[in-house]
Design a protein around this motif. Structure first.
Motif, PDB file in Angstrom:
ATOM      1  N   VAL A   1       0.841  -1.194   0.000  1.00 15.28           N
ATOM      2  CA  VAL A   1       0.000   0.000   0.000  1.00 15.28           C
ATOM      3  C   VAL A   1       0.882   1.251   0.000  1.00 15.28           C
ATOM      4  O   VAL A   1       1.842   1.350   0.770  1.00 15.28           O
ATOM      5  CB  VAL A   1      -0.949   0.005   1.211  1.00 15.28           C
ATOM      6  CG1 VAL A   1      -1.727   1.307   1.286  1.00 15.28           C
ATOM      7  CG2 VAL A   1      -1.895  -1.183   1.138  1.00 15.28           C
ATOM      8  N   GLY A   2       0.585   2.185  -0.875  1.00 18.70           N
ATOM      9  CA  GLY A   2       1.355   3.417  -0.973  1.00 18.70           C
ATOM     10  C   GLY A   2       2.500   3.366  -1.962  1.00 18.70           C
ATOM     11  O   GLY A   2       3.135   4.387  -2.245  1.00 18.70           O
ATOM     12  N   LYS A   3       2.757   2.173  -2.504  1.00 22.02           N
ATOM     13  CA  LYS A   3       3.861   2.028  -3.459  1.00 22.02           C
ATOM     14  C   LYS A   3       3.333   1.922  -4.889  1.00 22.02           C
ATOM     15  O   LYS A   3       2.186   1.550  -5.112  1.00 22.02           O
ATOM     16  CB  LYS A   3       4.690   0.790  -3.104  1.00 22.02           C
ATOM     17  CG  LYS A   3       5.339   0.883  -1.736  1.00 22.02           C
ATOM     18  CD  LYS A   3       6.154  -0.356  -1.427  1.00 22.02           C
ATOM     19  CE  LYS A   3       6.776  -0.277  -0.049  1.00 22.02           C
ATOM     20  NZ  LYS A   3       7.564  -1.492   0.277  1.00 22.02           N
ATOM     21  N   GLN A   4       4.200   2.260  -5.844  1.00 16.71           N
ATOM     22  CA  GLN A   4       3.819   2.187  -7.250  1.00 16.71           C
ATOM     23  C   GLN A   4       4.100   0.817  -7.852  1.00 16.71           C
ATOM     24  O   GLN A   4       5.027   0.125  -7.430  1.00 16.71           O
ATOM     25  CB  GLN A   4       4.594   3.226  -8.063  1.00 16.71           C
ATOM     26  CG  GLN A   4       4.122   4.651  -7.884  1.00 16.71           C
ATOM     27  CD  GLN A   4       4.996   5.601  -8.671  1.00 16.71           C
ATOM     28  OE1 GLN A   4       5.932   6.176  -8.132  1.00 16.71           O
ATOM     29  NE2 GLN A   4       4.690   5.781  -9.946  1.00 16.71           N
ATOM     30  N   VAL A   5       3.295   0.490  -8.851  1.00 19.58           N
ATOM     31  CA  VAL A   5       3.525  -0.721  -9.632  1.00 19.58           C
ATOM     32  C   VAL A   5       3.519  -0.317 -11.104  1.00 19.58           C
ATOM     33  O   VAL A   5       2.667   0.455 -11.542  1.00 19.58           O
ATOM     34  CB  VAL A   5       2.443  -1.793  -9.349  1.00 19.58           C
ATOM     35  CG1 VAL A   5       1.047  -1.259  -9.612  1.00 19.58           C
ATOM     36  CG2 VAL A   5       2.707  -3.044 -10.172  1.00 19.58           C
ATOM     37  N   ALA A   6       4.482  -0.796 -11.853  1.00 21.37           N
ATOM     38  CA  ALA A   6       4.590  -0.468 -13.276  1.00 21.37           C
ATOM     39  C   ALA A   6       4.047  -1.608 -14.129  1.00 21.37           C
ATOM     40  O   ALA A   6       4.360  -2.769 -13.889  1.00 21.37           O
ATOM     41  CB  ALA A   6       6.039  -0.188 -13.650  1.00 21.37           C
ATOM     42  N   VAL A   7       3.227  -1.253 -15.119  1.00 21.37           N
ATOM     43  CA  VAL A   7       2.770  -2.205 -16.115  1.00 21.37           C
ATOM     44  C   VAL A   7       3.727  -2.037 -17.297  1.00 21.37           C
ATOM     45  O   VAL A   7       3.781  -0.974 -17.913  1.00 21.37           O
ATOM     46  CB  VAL A   7       1.319  -1.920 -16.539  1.00 21.37           C
ATOM     47  CG1 VAL A   7       0.849  -2.947 -17.565  1.00 21.37           C
ATOM     48  CG2 VAL A   7       0.399  -1.923 -15.325  1.00 21.37           C
ATOM     49  N   VAL A   8       4.489  -3.073 -17.585  1.00 15.83           N
ATOM     50  CA  VAL A   8       5.600  -2.981 -18.538  1.00 15.83           C
ATOM     51  C   VAL A   8       5.361  -3.905 -19.723  1.00 15.83           C
ATOM     52  O   VAL A   8       5.111  -5.096 -19.554  1.00 15.83           O
ATOM     53  CB  VAL A   8       6.937  -3.362 -17.852  1.00 15.83           C
ATOM     54  CG1 VAL A   8       8.105  -3.201 -18.814  1.00 15.83           C
ATOM     55  CG2 VAL A   8       7.154  -2.520 -16.596  1.00 15.83           C
ATOM     56  N   LEU A   9       5.429  -3.345 -20.924  1.00 11.19           N
ATOM     57  CA  LEU A   9       5.296  -4.136 -22.142  1.00 11.19           C
ATOM     58  C   LEU A   9       6.571  -4.004 -22.960  1.00 11.19           C
ATOM     59  O   LEU A   9       6.981  -2.899 -23.300  1.00 11.19           O
ATOM     60  CB  LEU A   9       4.100  -3.662 -22.973  1.00 11.19           C
ATOM     61  CG  LEU A   9       3.895  -4.414 -24.298  1.00 11.19           C
ATOM     62  CD1 LEU A   9       3.415  -5.842 -24.024  1.00 11.19           C
ATOM     63  CD2 LEU A   9       2.902  -3.679 -25.186  1.00 11.19           C
ATOM     64  N   ARG A  10       7.195  -5.138 -23.259  1.00 10.90           N
ATOM     65  CA  ARG A  10       8.439  -5.167 -24.036  1.00 10.90           C
ATOM     66  C   ARG A  10       9.463  -4.178 -23.485  1.00 10.90           C
ATOM     67  O   ARG A  10      10.033  -3.377 -24.214  1.00 10.90           O
ATOM     68  CB  ARG A  10       8.161  -4.885 -25.515  1.00 10.90           C
ATOM     69  CG  ARG A  10       7.198  -5.879 -26.158  1.00 10.90           C
ATOM     70  CD  ARG A  10       7.066  -5.666 -27.657  1.00 10.90           C
ATOM     71  NE  ARG A  10       5.990  -6.502 -28.194  1.00 10.90           N
ATOM     72  CZ  ARG A  10       4.747  -6.073 -28.414  1.00 10.90           C
ATOM     73  NH1 ARG A  10       4.436  -4.815 -28.149  1.00 10.90           N
ATOM     74  NH2 ARG A  10       3.838  -6.885 -28.892  1.00 10.90           N
TER      75      ARG A  10
ATOM     76  N   GLN B   1      -3.263   2.208  -3.004  1.00  5.05           N
ATOM     77  CA  GLN B   1      -3.802   2.799  -1.778  1.00  5.05           C
ATOM     78  C   GLN B   1      -4.410   1.749  -0.860  1.00  5.05           C
ATOM     79  O   GLN B   1      -4.483   1.947   0.344  1.00  5.05           O
ATOM     80  CB  GLN B   1      -4.863   3.850  -2.110  1.00  5.05           C
ATOM     81  CG  GLN B   1      -4.276   5.141  -2.675  1.00  5.05           C
ATOM     82  CD  GLN B   1      -5.314   6.234  -2.806  1.00  5.05           C
ATOM     83  OE1 GLN B   1      -6.514   5.973  -2.828  1.00  5.05           O
ATOM     84  NE2 GLN B   1      -4.855   7.460  -2.896  1.00  5.05           N
ATOM     85  N   SER B   2      -4.860   0.649  -1.424  1.00  6.41           N
ATOM     86  CA  SER B   2      -5.491  -0.412  -0.627  1.00  6.41           C
ATOM     87  C   SER B   2      -5.292  -1.758  -1.313  1.00  6.41           C
ATOM     88  O   SER B   2      -5.021  -1.803  -2.513  1.00  6.41           O
ATOM     89  CB  SER B   2      -6.997  -0.159  -0.471  1.00  6.41           C
ATOM     90  OG  SER B   2      -7.244   1.073   0.146  1.00  6.41           O
ATOM     91  N   ALA B   3      -5.446  -2.821  -0.559  1.00  2.00           N
ATOM     92  CA  ALA B   3      -5.392  -4.160  -1.151  1.00  2.00           C
ATOM     93  C   ALA B   3      -6.525  -4.310  -2.152  1.00  2.00           C
ATOM     94  O   ALA B   3      -7.629  -3.828  -1.932  1.00  2.00           O
ATOM     95  CB  ALA B   3      -5.511  -5.219  -0.066  1.00  2.00           C
ATOM     96  N   ILE B   4      -6.247  -4.963  -3.278  1.00  2.00           N
ATOM     97  CA  ILE B   4      -7.251  -5.137  -4.327  1.00  2.00           C
ATOM     98  C   ILE B   4      -7.541  -6.618  -4.491  1.00  2.00           C
ATOM     99  O   ILE B   4      -6.692  -7.377  -4.943  1.00  2.00           O
ATOM    100  CB  ILE B   4      -6.762  -4.539  -5.657  1.00  2.00           C
ATOM    101  CG1 ILE B   4      -6.422  -3.060  -5.456  1.00  2.00           C
ATOM    102  CG2 ILE B   4      -7.816  -4.696  -6.736  1.00  2.00           C
ATOM    103  CD1 ILE B   4      -5.659  -2.467  -6.601  1.00  2.00           C
ATOM    104  N   THR B   5      -8.754  -7.018  -4.118  1.00  2.00           N
ATOM    105  CA  THR B   5      -9.144  -8.419  -4.207  1.00  2.00           C
ATOM    106  C   THR B   5     -10.273  -8.578  -5.213  1.00  2.00           C
ATOM    107  O   THR B   5     -10.848  -7.601  -5.676  1.00  2.00           O
ATOM    108  CB  THR B   5      -9.593  -8.948  -2.837  1.00  2.00           C
ATOM    109  OG1 THR B   5     -10.735  -8.187  -2.409  1.00  2.00           O
ATOM    110  CG2 THR B   5      -8.485  -8.813  -1.804  1.00  2.00           C
TER     111      THR B   5
END
Length: 203
Positions: free
Chosen positions: A155-164, A174-178
């Motif tokens: 929570v609070g950290k970034q995640v990158a969606v990376v293609l090639r 911001q919150s857990a995603i279930t």
């Protein structure tokens, strides 16, 4: 693009820097199926550097040494239209220096924890409640479990969606995603949202 949000079914939200968007749970979308699961990866963002000219000589973009990572990020040329030397051949088990080619933002990313094989479908639609453009991601059962665990612990950290080897978007949790459904919304038109959905699916 501004910040990015990721929401859980009816509540949870993610707000991110770099690309303004929101992600929430919705019914299973119809749209694009990921063409090559090995080319799409989800990586944690370890550091974000502002756009700027490349300085210094090219370094090892997959080093585990933080000093080498910083030097490689400074030396990486993110100019639009310039092909990425890695071009999808990065090792998902190692960190990666990459950038958002649209904005020129540079990123130091951790090892991948999800791949395109964990995404069942991607779609872009208009949210009937807000009228804004949204991108829907549906995860497989296995992907949903990993995504819920990772978002809950970051929570609070970034995640990158990376293609090639290229960053498409980098939201912050911001919150857990279930529930296996994630939605990205933001300050883009429906055609722009559809293009991002196509990009995530592999073009």
């Amino acid at each position: 693009m501004g910040g990015v949000r990721i929401l859980l079914l009816a509540a949870v939200a993610v707000l991110a820097t770099g690309c303004q968007a929101e992600v929430a749970g919705h019914a299973a979308p119809t749209g694009f199926i990921v063409k090559d699961g090995t080319q799409l990866r989800f990586r944690p963002v370890l550091a974000e550097l502002p756009p700027g000219p490349a300085t210094g000589s090219a370094g090892d973009r997959q080093s585990t040494d933080p000093a080498v990572q910083q030097a490689a990020a400074q030396a990486f040329d993110c100019a639009q239209g310039k092909p990425d030397p890695l071009g999808g051949r990065d090792d998902p088990a190692l960190p990666l220096v990459s950038c958002d080619r649209a904005q020129g933002t540079k990123y130091i990313l951790g090892p991948g924890f999800l791949s395109g094989a964990d995404v069942s479908r991607v779609d872009a639609t208009l949210d009937p409640q807000t009228g804004s453009s949204v991108i829907n991601l549906s995860f497989t059962a296995k992907g949903a479990r990993t995504w819920a665990e990772w978002t809950g612990q970051n929570v609070g950290k970034q995640v990158a969606v990376v293609l090639r080897s290229r960053v498409l978007t980098a939201p912050a949790v911001q919150s857990a995603i279930t529930g296996g459904e994630t939605q990205i919304t933001g300050k883009f038109t429906l055609p722009e949202a559809r293009q991002l959905a196509r990009d995530i699916a592999g073009g």
